[in-house]
Scaffold this active site. Sequence first.
Site, PDB file in Angstrom:
ATOM      1  N   ASP A  21       0.816  -1.223   0.000  1.00 17.32           N
ATOM      2  CA  ASP A  21       0.000   0.000   0.000  1.00 17.32           C
ATOM      3  C   ASP A  21       0.847   1.270   0.000  1.00 17.32           C
ATOM      4  O   ASP A  21       0.702   2.138   0.876  1.00 17.32           O
ATOM      5  CB  ASP A  21      -0.933   0.012   1.216  1.00 17.32           C
ATOM      6  CG  ASP A  21      -1.679  -1.287   1.400  1.00 17.32           C
ATOM      7  OD1 ASP A  21      -2.182  -1.819   0.401  1.00 17.32           O
ATOM      8  OD2 ASP A  21      -1.745  -1.785   2.540  1.00 17.32           O
ATOM      9  N   GLU A 190     -11.530   0.944  -2.353  1.00 17.01           N
ATOM     10  CA  GLU A 190     -10.739   1.204  -1.139  1.00 17.01           C
ATOM     11  C   GLU A 190      -9.519   2.045  -1.494  1.00 17.01           C
ATOM     12  O   GLU A 190      -9.374   2.517  -2.618  1.00 17.01           O
ATOM     13  CB  GLU A 190     -10.297  -0.127  -0.503  1.00 17.01           C
ATOM     14  CG  GLU A 190      -9.492  -1.002  -1.459  1.00 17.01           C
ATOM     15  CD  GLU A 190      -9.198  -2.378  -0.897  1.00 17.01           C
ATOM     16  OE1 GLU A 190      -9.461  -2.622   0.296  1.00 17.01           O
ATOM     17  OE2 GLU A 190      -8.694  -3.241  -1.656  1.00 17.01           O
TER      18      GLU A 190
END
Length: 506
Positions: A21, A190
């Site tokens: 991420d 997301e």
Amino acid sequence: MTTGTTEETYTNPVLDADWSDPDVVRVGDDFYLTASSFGRAPGLPLLHSRDLVNWTLVGHALERLEPTAAFAAPRHDCGVWAPSLRYHDDRFWIFWGDPDQGVFQINAPAIRGPWTRPHLLKAGKGLIDACPLWDEETGEAYLVHAWAKSRSGVKNRLTGHRMRPDGTELLDEGKVIVDGDRIPGWFTLEGPKLYRHDGWFWILAPAGGVETGWQGAFRSRGFFGPYEERIVLEQKDTAVNGPHQGGWVRTASGEDWFLHFQQRGPYGRVVHLQPMSWGRDGWPVLGDDGAPVTVHRRPALPPQPPAAPATDDDFPGGRFGRQWQWTANPGDGWAIHHCGDGLRLTCVRSADAHDLRRLPNVLTQRLPGKPCAVEVELRLDSDEPGARAGLAVLGDAFSWIGLRRGTDGTAHLVHRFAEGVAESERDADPPRLAPEGRARLRIEIGAGARCRFSADTGDGFRPSGPVFAATPWRWVGALLGLVALAPAGPGHAGAATFTRFRITPS
């Protein structure tokens, strides 16, 4: 276009290990990146580059996870999820979502700190992937975050807030600004990253799941919407599955680039660099017309020497390098500082000595994404029966090789493993005598993270056990680990000394 890295080109992934991420920011001529660290400590790794291709690890922003007692044991799918890194008002800022607590924020005057203690900006279950925006034109500040269904029962939507410019408080109850359920074919929206560009509010956010999904872009004239969407990066006919979640950065000369991850099983989430431009219709174009590139022209930045986050360690002064993290908040005295070289780990007593997955005192670093050989030298400095120490490959299943002290005082080489469904370990090979209480340990990691273990106890390296296939945890790639432990009981159980940790490409 060439087929390999040259002085003019780079090859993806630019970070070939589990830097999950990623988010990136430029400050002057320097680029900085952070990534998820979940339940490991220290957390929030900080990487630096001058060319977006060669990166080094310069520290961590989070010494311990809070509340400290909640992370005294491993929690591999909890903690720091999908942080955002920004620079505003002469300070670095990191926002992230802890799925069990809420949205946190820390800041610092310099990348190496000192960083403030975590400030809980929004409390609640399932609040993840938080990202701020300071609008330099209006002076207003905003926050966007996603939702984890496992905690909240909600997913596939993004919620937006106005925020105090000092990042200490949200100014409203929040509003769903993008509802993925209303977009045909979209699911698991997301990882939003929030920007201002060309008069628009932009949200770059992935959807479709980490292994098979895509990268989306959303734009609106107002922060609270309505937003229109477009898929801007997807696998197409490449080998890069689910190009997913990352950050946009612009160089000082105006070039645009996008860093994102690719899920690669036991290797975790490796990081790719994509060229980025703006089409005539004002939408971003990533990669090669929306497909990930493998080899591409380097950014137009001053040439830099090859660099990568450190792996090897001689443990000078008894201290370990920045690349190491504990599997939970560290306890006092786990690593013994001394004046010589070599890492002295206390044989920590534990009722869970039979299962490395439950232990907080495993010192880990990321599994390299390419075939390699891992080697370390070990001396068991404990006379405690049952004391042991070794080198591990740790995931949902694990395997380790090392030394164990017998009830008769002798040291034995042991190689143990546990399947993902097993509650305790068992022998992968019969124990054999290690007369000097020393061993050189080696793991050869081949394609598909298939691991072959061997050890030298004085008569040369000898193979041990069958091939072990490394496995990830739920959100975390497999880890390499050093561990020293002993059965539960009273008193000090001694220590183990590790020297010359090396990872050599195969």
